[in-house]
Design a protein around this motif. Structure first.
Motif, PDB file in Angstrom:
ATOM      1  N   ARG A  57      -3.118  98.585  42.144  1.00 18.48           N
ATOM      2  CA  ARG A  57      -3.616  98.810  41.244  1.00 18.48           C
ATOM      3  C   ARG A  57      -3.963  98.643  39.382  1.00 18.48           C
ATOM      4  O   ARG A  57      -4.430  97.555  39.121  1.00 18.48           O
ATOM      5  CB  ARG A  57      -5.306  99.279  41.996  1.00 18.48           C
ATOM      6  N   GLU A  95      -4.613  93.789  44.190  1.00 19.91           N
ATOM      7  CA  GLU A  95      -6.330  94.483  44.715  1.00 19.91           C
ATOM      8  C   GLU A  95      -5.786  94.572  46.219  1.00 19.91           C
ATOM      9  O   GLU A  95      -5.005  93.501  46.953  1.00 19.91           O
ATOM     10  CB  GLU A  95      -7.378  93.706  44.940  1.00 19.91           C
ATOM     11  N   THR A 107      -6.691  95.593  50.227  1.00 19.69           N
ATOM     12  CA  THR A 107      -7.583  94.770  50.194  1.00 19.69           C
ATOM     13  C   THR A 107      -7.575  95.520  52.168  1.00 19.69           C
ATOM     14  O   THR A 107      -8.718  95.795  52.703  1.00 19.69           O
ATOM     15  CB  THR A 107      -7.869  93.044  50.856  1.00 19.69           C
ATOM     16  N   ALA A 108      -6.619  95.893  52.739  1.00 13.35           N
ATOM     17  CA  ALA A 108      -6.215  96.172  53.754  1.00 13.35           C
ATOM     18  C   ALA A 108      -4.995  97.888  53.605  1.00 13.35           C
ATOM     19  O   ALA A 108      -3.870  97.290  53.037  1.00 13.35           O
ATOM     20  CB  ALA A 108      -5.834  95.200  55.197  1.00 13.35           C
ATOM     21  N   HIS A 135      -2.229  94.584  52.605  1.00 12.39           N
ATOM     22  CA  HIS A 135      -2.726  93.723  52.070  1.00 12.39           C
ATOM     23  C   HIS A 135      -2.587  93.506  50.545  1.00 12.39           C
ATOM     24  O   HIS A 135      -3.690  94.570  50.352  1.00 12.39           O
ATOM     25  CB  HIS A 135      -3.937  93.576  53.116  1.00 12.39           C
ATOM     26  N   ARG A 172      -4.193  90.558  47.893  1.00  9.03           N
ATOM     27  CA  ARG A 172      -4.924  89.921  47.208  1.00  9.03           C
ATOM     28  C   ARG A 172      -5.177  89.776  45.120  1.00  9.03           C
ATOM     29  O   ARG A 172      -5.434  91.356  44.716  1.00  9.03           O
ATOM     30  CB  ARG A 172      -7.146  90.185  47.146  1.00  9.03           C
TER      31      ARG A 172
END
Length: 58
Positions: free
Chosen positions: A6, A11, A13-14, A30, A32
């Motif tokens: 981060r 990002e 996401t999971a 996961h 992004r």
């Protein structure tokens, strides 16, 4: 590791596992990101140094 990703603008996401009771434990992340591939690779490389491997000291 998530904080390091981060911090580099990646990002998360999971975060999950796919198999119950496996050994060693595998966790899937996961991602992004909307940025240049070189910057993304550097961020992932930096974050990978934060991974804790069972049975090994950092």
């Amino acid at each position: 590791m998530i904080n390091a990703l981060r911090a580099d603008g990646i990002e998360v996401t999971a975060l999950h596992n796919q198999v119950l009771f496996e050994d060693p434990r595998l966790i899937f992340i996961h991602l992004r990101v909307d940025d240049q591939s070189g910057k993304v690779a550097a961020g992932i490389c930096a974050a990978s140094g934060k991974v804790c491997i069972a049975g090994k000291a950092q």
